[in-house]
Design a protein around this motif. Structure first.
Motif, mmCIF file in Angstrom:
data_model
loop_
_atom_site.group_PDB
_atom_site.id
_atom_site.type_symbol
_atom_site.label_atom_id
_atom_site.label_comp_id
_atom_site.label_asym_id
_atom_site.label_seq_id
_atom_site.Cartn_x
_atom_site.Cartn_y
_atom_site.Cartn_z
ATOM 1 N N ALA A 333 5.010 14.237 29.908
ATOM 2 C CA ALA A 333 5.904 13.143 30.303
ATOM 3 C C ALA A 333 5.408 11.804 29.788
ATOM 4 O O ALA A 333 6.188 10.965 29.366
ATOM 5 N N GLU A 334 4.099 11.616 29.836
ATOM 6 C CA GLU A 334 3.561 10.298 29.526
ATOM 7 C C GLU A 334 3.389 10.056 28.027
ATOM 8 O O GLU A 334 3.830 9.047 27.492
ATOM 9 N N TYR A 335 2.754 10.985 27.361
ATOM 10 C CA TYR A 335 2.351 10.720 25.982
ATOM 11 C C TYR A 335 2.727 11.877 25.059
ATOM 12 O O TYR A 335 1.870 12.544 24.489
ATOM 13 N N GLN A 336 3.985 12.165 24.943
ATOM 14 C CA GLN A 336 4.415 13.191 23.996
ATOM 15 C C GLN A 336 4.128 12.716 22.580
ATOM 16 O O GLN A 336 4.196 11.535 22.278
ATOM 17 N N ALA A 337 3.803 13.629 21.731
ATOM 18 C CA ALA A 337 3.447 13.238 20.368
ATOM 19 C C ALA A 337 3.923 14.300 19.385
ATOM 20 O O ALA A 337 3.673 15.480 19.552
ATOM 21 N N TYR A 338 4.622 13.854 18.374
ATOM 22 C CA TYR A 338 5.070 14.747 17.311
ATOM 23 C C TYR A 338 4.167 14.567 16.104
ATOM 24 O O TYR A 338 3.619 13.481 15.873
ATOM 25 N N ILE A 339 4.016 15.622 15.331
ATOM 26 C CA ILE A 339 3.263 15.515 14.088
ATOM 27 C C ILE A 339 4.076 14.710 13.089
ATOM 28 O O ILE A 339 5.247 15.001 12.850
ATOM 29 N N LEU A 366 -3.693 14.564 11.222
ATOM 30 C CA LEU A 366 -2.324 14.443 11.700
ATOM 31 C C LEU A 366 -2.157 13.059 12.313
ATOM 32 O O LEU A 366 -3.044 12.568 13.010
ATOM 33 N N TYR A 367 -1.026 12.443 12.081
ATOM 34 C CA TYR A 367 -0.764 11.122 12.642
ATOM 35 C C TYR A 367 0.195 11.268 13.802
ATOM 36 O O TYR A 367 1.337 11.703 13.633
#
Length: 385
Positions: A333-339, A366-367
């Motif tokens: 919920a807080e810090y979703q991150a996509y490649i 990966l960024y």
């Protein structure tokens, strides 16, 4: 015991205890206030590290025995109750001797060495070189060259030519540390091979206490200060006291350990990673250390469909904190991150040929982009939420 381990021991609170069979007094008939070591003797007798005798004397010129030396040092560094790792057996001192508990601990800590496997010689006297060597071995000192040591000794002592070559670097370090007891009128003589008096020992030990207290203060200041370093500078961070907020949409470089691919990754799959470099602010305060252990968890994966879409991964990262527990730093919920794309060539290829799965290989960066702000304590290095 290794030197670095013993340094940890001296960074403890001093716990003074009484010498057995001595009477304590802060005023002695043979130590007037004008005495050269009055202040140091007063300090140590007040803390019951060195005490006087029943007839209200201190006997400042009395020589210090090896047993007394062991007891004095153990009291000064507060290690009277340290666990004994190796039990020794000597023919000239045993558990009935008043100083046995001090001696056995001093030998375990390499404060003083037995004369042989069978003899300790508790009533022999301690030389100034013995004490100086001990102080240099346990106190933090900068490495100095032999030339620098010789220069320091030449400037300080008239008996420089009498100092043996093997002792000059150690003595030079002690001079730079300012821990040598200098008794007038021979303050300009090192007298390295002379026996130590009780007054001189009081000065030596008082100097040791002051250095320990100084190191404690340095350690406290260091622990309360942000860690500095080089790394990738993050812009637009805000700080309130020791808490820095990294803004949403900040891109962070993460290096994969192992391999993960959108083509075969399943929700819940774990992988390891770390930050590709320290993450710092413009003042070079380390916000996120490259030494932090990161554990990734796949939240969702989308396989590639030829000529329709590329594969995608969504994951969360957790970071190991000081207690080896893991704090979520990029959460559902807080810090979703996509490649994001880390390779411009691969990105160009995807623009031409659609439907390529993303594979992150070992060591590849990966960024990831934060969806919400991240708060970090720059003193402890811990992520707060």
């Amino acid at each position: 015991m290794y030197k670095k381990d013993f340094k940890k021991l001296i960074l403890l609170m001093i716990i003074p205890l009484f010498f057995p069979n001595y009477a304590s007094s802060l005023e002695f008939d043979d130590v007037p206030q004008g005495f050269w070591a009055y202040e140091q003797i007063d300090n140590l007798t007040n803390e019951k590290i060195i005490n006087g005798y029943a007839d209200n004397t201190f006997l400042p010129d009395k020589l210090v025995t090896r047993a007394e030396y062991a007891a004095m040092v153990i009291k000064t560094i507060g290690q009277e109750n340290i666990t004994i790792e190796t039990m020794y057996s000597f023919e000239d001192i045993d558990s009935k001797h008043w100083a046995w508990n001090y001696v056995i601990r001093a030998v375990n800590l390499d404060i003083i060495k037995p004369v042989s496997d069978s003899y300790f010689y508790p009533d022999d006297y301690v030389t100034r070189s013995d004490v100086i060597t001990f102080l240099v071995n346990i106190l933090k000192s900068e490495d100095i060259t032999k030339k620098e040591a010789i220069t320091a000794l030449q400037n300080a002592y008239e008996d420089f030519d009498d100092i043996p070559d093997w002792f000059k670097v150690t003595a030079g370090k002690a001079e730079v540390l300012n821990v040598i007891a200098k008794e007038p009128p021979r303050e300009h003589y090192l007298d390295y091979d002379k026996y130590v008096t009780r007054a001189q020992m009081a000065v030596f030990l008082n100097n040791l206490k002051e250095k320990i207290n100084s190191y404690l203060q340095e350690k406290i200041i260091e622990e309360k200060s942000p860690k500095k370093g080089e790394g990738i500078i993050i812009e637009n961070v805000t700080a309130v006291d020791d808490v820095v907020t990294i803004p949403a949409r900040t891109v962070l470089p993460v290096m994969v350990i192992g391999q993960i691919s959108s083509g075969d990754a399943l929700p819940g799959q774990m992988f390891n990673a770390r930050f590709a470099n320290n993450i710092v602010d413009y003042e070079h305060n380390i916000l996120l250390s490259r030494d932090i252990v990161l554990v990734g968890k796949v939240l969702n994966s989308t396989k590639a469909v030829n000529f329709l879409r590329n594969g995608e991964l969504m994951f969360e990262l957790s970071a190991a904190n000081k207690n080896n527990n893991f704090t979520r730093i990029l959460g559902v919920a807080e810090y979703q991150a996509y490649i994001s794309e880390s390779n411009k060539v691969k990105k160009a290829a995807k623009q031409i040929i659609k439907g390529q799965d993303f594979t992150a290989k070992d060591g590849q960066i990966l960024y990831i982009r934060l969806f919400k702000p991240m708060r970090v304590n720059i003193v402890t290095g811990e992520v707060l939420d």
